[in-house]
Scaffold this motif. Structure first.
Motif, PDB file in Angstrom:
ATOM      1  N   VAL A   1      44.433  -2.421  16.183  1.00 10.11           N
ATOM      2  CA  VAL A   1      43.853  -3.445  15.310  1.00 10.11           C
ATOM      3  C   VAL A   1      43.299  -4.566  16.188  1.00 10.11           C
ATOM      4  CG1 VAL A   1      44.349  -5.124  13.501  1.00 10.11           C
ATOM      5  CG2 VAL A   1      45.475  -2.885  13.473  1.00 10.11           C
ATOM      6  N   ILE A   2      42.050  -4.944  15.934  1.00  5.69           N
ATOM      7  CA  ILE A   2      41.432  -6.043  16.672  1.00  5.69           C
ATOM      8  C   ILE A   2      40.858  -7.051  15.690  1.00  5.69           C
ATOM      9  CG2 ILE A   2      40.959  -4.790  18.798  1.00  5.69           C
ATOM     10  CD1 ILE A   2      38.181  -4.221  17.838  1.00  5.69           C
ATOM     11  N   LYS A   3      40.726  -8.277  16.157  1.00  5.79           N
ATOM     12  CA  LYS A   3      40.255  -9.369  15.303  1.00  5.79           C
ATOM     13  C   LYS A   3      38.750  -9.560  15.449  1.00  5.79           C
ATOM     14  CE  LYS A   3      44.596 -11.702  15.225  1.00  5.79           C
ATOM     15  NZ  LYS A   3      45.649 -11.835  16.106  1.00  5.79           N
ATOM     16  N   ASP A   4      38.126 -10.043  14.383  1.00  7.20           N
ATOM     17  CA  ASP A   4      36.688 -10.294  14.396  1.00  7.20           C
ATOM     18  C   ASP A   4      36.341 -11.359  15.430  1.00  7.20           C
ATOM     19  OD1 ASP A   4      36.591  -8.492  12.362  1.00  7.20           O
ATOM     20  OD2 ASP A   4      35.950  -9.894  10.816  1.00  7.20           O
ATOM     21  N   GLU A   5      35.234 -11.100  16.143  1.00 10.14           N
ATOM     22  CA  GLU A   5      34.822 -12.008  17.200  1.00 10.14           C
ATOM     23  C   GLU A   5      33.382 -11.684  17.609  1.00 10.14           C
ATOM     24  OE1 GLU A   5      36.766 -13.697  21.320  1.00 10.14           O
ATOM     25  OE2 GLU A   5      37.472 -11.808  20.524  1.00 10.14           O
ATOM     26  N   GLN A   6      32.667 -12.668  18.040  1.00  8.65           N
ATOM     27  CA  GLN A   6      31.282 -12.496  18.473  1.00  8.65           C
ATOM     28  C   GLN A   6      31.199 -12.385  19.991  1.00  8.65           C
ATOM     29  OE1 GLN A   6      28.519 -12.230  16.420  1.00  8.65           O
ATOM     30  NE2 GLN A   6      30.057 -12.150  14.804  1.00  8.65           N
ATOM     31  N   ASP A   7      30.288 -11.556  20.483  1.00  9.22           N
ATOM     32  CA  ASP A   7      29.892 -11.480  21.882  1.00  9.22           C
ATOM     33  C   ASP A   7      31.059 -11.276  22.850  1.00  9.22           C
ATOM     34  OD1 ASP A   7      27.880 -11.395  23.822  1.00  9.22           O
ATOM     35  OD2 ASP A   7      28.229 -13.487  24.342  1.00  9.22           O
ATOM     36  N   VAL A   8      31.629 -10.085  22.849  1.00  9.40           N
ATOM     37  CA  VAL A   8      32.659  -9.720  23.824  1.00  9.40           C
ATOM     38  C   VAL A   8      32.065  -8.696  24.789  1.00  9.40           C
ATOM     39  CG1 VAL A   8      34.580 -10.186  22.263  1.00  9.40           C
ATOM     40  CG2 VAL A   8      33.627  -7.875  22.381  1.00  9.40           C
ATOM     41  N   LEU A   9      32.644  -8.591  25.958  1.00  8.92           N
ATOM     42  CA  LEU A   9      32.197  -7.636  26.958  1.00  8.92           C
ATOM     43  C   LEU A   9      33.130  -6.424  26.927  1.00  8.92           C
ATOM     44  CD1 LEU A   9      30.205  -7.156  29.300  1.00  8.92           C
ATOM     45  CD2 LEU A   9      31.906  -8.186  30.813  1.00  8.92           C
TER      46      LEU A   9
ATOM     47  N   ARG B   1      28.930  -0.474  30.406  1.00 10.81           N
ATOM     48  CA  ARG B   1      29.326  -1.799  29.937  1.00 10.81           C
ATOM     49  C   ARG B   1      28.329  -2.263  28.878  1.00 10.81           C
ATOM     50  NH1 ARG B   1      30.516  -6.333  34.376  1.00 10.81           N
ATOM     51  NH2 ARG B   1      32.622  -5.572  34.103  1.00 10.81           N
ATOM     52  N   VAL B   2      28.836  -2.840  27.785  1.00 11.62           N
ATOM     53  CA  VAL B   2      27.972  -3.375  26.729  1.00 11.62           C
ATOM     54  C   VAL B   2      28.545  -4.694  26.209  1.00 11.62           C
ATOM     55  CG1 VAL B   2      27.119  -1.136  25.926  1.00 11.62           C
ATOM     56  CG2 VAL B   2      29.149  -2.105  24.870  1.00 11.62           C
ATOM     57  N   ARG B   3      27.670  -5.496  25.656  1.00  8.19           N
ATOM     58  CA  ARG B   3      28.068  -6.687  24.913  1.00  8.19           C
ATOM     59  C   ARG B   3      28.128  -6.264  23.454  1.00  8.19           C
ATOM     60  NH1 ARG B   3      30.062 -11.158  26.832  1.00  8.19           N
ATOM     61  NH2 ARG B   3      29.434 -11.523  28.945  1.00  8.19           N
ATOM     62  N   ALA B   4      29.191  -6.654  22.763  1.00  5.99           N
ATOM     63  CA  ALA B   4      29.368  -6.238  21.376  1.00  5.99           C
ATOM     64  C   ALA B   4      29.980  -7.360  20.556  1.00  5.99           C
ATOM     65  CB  ALA B   4      30.259  -5.000  21.307  1.00  5.99           C
ATOM     66  N   SER B   5      29.844  -7.251  19.241  1.00  8.47           N
ATOM     67  CA  SER B   5      30.499  -8.145  18.297  1.00  8.47           C
ATOM     68  C   SER B   5      31.468  -7.321  17.472  1.00  8.47           C
ATOM     69  CB  SER B   5      29.475  -8.815  17.386  1.00  8.47           C
ATOM     70  OG  SER B   5      28.631  -9.653  18.140  1.00  8.47           O
ATOM     71  N   ILE B   6      32.596  -7.925  17.136  1.00  9.11           N
ATOM     72  CA  ILE B   6      33.615  -7.226  16.351  1.00  9.11           C
ATOM     73  C   ILE B   6      33.560  -7.744  14.927  1.00  9.11           C
ATOM     74  CG2 ILE B   6      36.060  -6.670  16.159  1.00  9.11           C
ATOM     75  CD1 ILE B   6      36.272  -7.501  19.168  1.00  9.11           C
ATOM     76  N   ILE B   7      33.274  -6.840  14.000  1.00  3.00           N
ATOM     77  CA  ILE B   7      33.200  -7.190  12.589  1.00  3.00           C
ATOM     78  C   ILE B   7      33.969  -6.140  11.808  1.00  3.00           C
ATOM     79  CG2 ILE B   7      31.669  -7.580  10.615  1.00  3.00           C
ATOM     80  CD1 ILE B   7      29.453  -8.170  12.776  1.00  3.00           C
ATOM     81  N   GLY B   8      35.033  -6.569  11.145  1.00  6.73           N
ATOM     82  CA  GLY B   8      35.847  -5.647  10.356  1.00  6.73           C
ATOM     83  C   GLY B   8      36.488  -4.545  11.171  1.00  6.73           C
ATOM     84  N   GLY B   9      36.825  -4.821  12.426  1.00  3.48           N
ATOM     85  CA  GLY B   9      37.466  -3.826  13.281  1.00  3.48           C
ATOM     86  C   GLY B   9      36.496  -2.872  13.961  1.00  3.48           C
ATOM     87  N   THR B  10      35.205  -3.025  13.710  1.00  8.68           N
ATOM     88  CA  THR B  10      34.189  -2.181  14.333  1.00  8.68           C
ATOM     89  C   THR B  10      33.418  -2.995  15.359  1.00  8.68           C
ATOM     90  OG1 THR B  10      33.942  -0.876  12.316  1.00  8.68           O
ATOM     91  CG2 THR B  10      32.141  -0.779  13.896  1.00  8.68           C
ATOM     92  N   LEU B  11      33.249  -2.448  16.536  1.00 10.76           N
ATOM     93  CA  LEU B  11      32.474  -3.095  17.589  1.00 10.76           C
ATOM     94  C   LEU B  11      31.037  -2.617  17.477  1.00 10.76           C
ATOM     95  CD1 LEU B  11      35.526  -2.438  19.059  1.00 10.76           C
ATOM     96  CD2 LEU B  11      34.417  -4.036  20.600  1.00 10.76           C
ATOM     97  N   THR B  12      30.113  -3.552  17.368  1.00 15.92           N
ATOM     98  CA  THR B  12      28.706  -3.240  17.179  1.00 15.92           C
ATOM     99  C   THR B  12      27.892  -3.871  18.291  1.00 15.92           C
ATOM    100  OG1 THR B  12      29.085  -3.260  14.798  1.00 15.92           O
ATOM    101  CG2 THR B  12      26.809  -3.306  15.534  1.00 15.92           C
ATOM    102  N   SER B  13      26.915  -3.118  18.810  1.00 20.65           N
ATOM    103  CA  SER B  13      26.073  -3.588  19.901  1.00 20.65           C
ATOM    104  C   SER B  13      24.605  -3.362  19.556  1.00 20.65           C
ATOM    105  CB  SER B  13      26.428  -2.833  21.182  1.00 20.65           C
ATOM    106  OG  SER B  13      25.591  -3.212  22.230  1.00 20.65           O
TER     107      SER B  13
END
Length: 176
Positions: free
Chosen positions: A98-106, A47-59
Motif C-alpha cells: 500500500v502506498i500513499k498518493d503523491e506527486q512527482d516521485v522517482l 528510471r521514470v518520474r511518476a505520480s501516485i494516484i489511488g495506489g497506481t503509479l502513472t508516468s
C-alpha cells in the motif's frame, strides 16, 4: 525483493518456515546486504518520474518495469523504499504494498547481480540452520562434543559470520 519466496524455497531447504516468515527474512537479508555494501543496486537506465494516484503509479513515458521487478521509490516524502511491481499497463503500474498518493516521485529499477543473490541465499540458509546456535561456544553430550565458532569481535558482521559477507566486498561503496 532480492528474490521471490517461491524461488528461495526451491533453492534451499527452509523447513517449516511459513510464507510470511520467509518473506520477512528475505527482506531483512536484503536490507542487511544494502546496509553492509552501502550500495542500492539501482539500474539508472530504468528510471521514470511518476505520480501516485489511488495506489497506481502513472508516468508520461512508457513504464520500463515488468511484473515482479524490484523498484525503489525516492524523492518522496511518504513512500521512500523498496517495492515489488504487481502489475503494469502502458504508462502505469502498481506495487504489491500500500502506498500513499503523491506527486512527482522517482522510481528506479533494482537489479542484484547473481553472486549477491547467491550470498543472500547463504545468509538465509545460515539464518535457518545456525541462528539458534549463536552464543554456544561448546556443547558436550556423552562422548559427542560440538564447538561452534565464536561470534564476537572481527568474527561477525551485522549479526552474521564475517566469512558469509565476504562475497559482498566487491560491491561495497565508500560511506561519506
Amino acid at each position: 525483493m532480492i528474490l521471490s519466496v517461491e524461488k528461495a524455497k526451491a533453492l534451499i531447504d527452509l523447513g517449516d518456515w511459513t510464507f510470511e516468515q520467509t518473506e520477512r527474512k528475505l527482506k531483512a537479508v536484503e536490507q542487511t546486504i544494502r546496509a553492509y555494501t552501502n550500495n542500492n543496486f539501482q539500474d539508472r537506465g530504468y528510471r521514470v518520474r511518476a505520480s501516485i494516484i489511488g495506489g497506481t503509479l502513472t508516468s508520461d513515458a512508457l513504464i520500463p518495469f515488468a511484473v515482479n521487478d524490484t523498484v525503489q521509490i525516492s524523492d518522496s516524502q511518504l513512500n521512500n523504499g523498496l517495492y515489488t511491481v504487481a502489475s503494469t499497463d502502458g504508462a502505469s503500474f502498481t506495487v504489491s504494498d500500500v502506498i500513499k498518493d503523491e506527486q512527482d516521485v522517482l522510481v528506479t529499477k533494482i537489479v542484484y547481480p547473481e553472486d549477491v543473490i547467491d550470498c543472500a541465499l547463504n545468509l538465509l540458509e545460515w539464518e535457518k540452520n545456525n541462528r539458534a546456535k549463536v552464543g554456544i561456544q561448546s556443547e558436550t553430550l556423552s562422548r559427542h562434543s560440538v564447538t561452534y565458532f565464536n561470534m564476537d569481535g572481527g568474527n561477525s558482521v551485522m549479526g552474521y559470520p564475517a566469512s558469509l559477507l565476504g562475497c559482498l566486498k566487491a560491491y561495497r561503496k565508500a560511506r561519506f
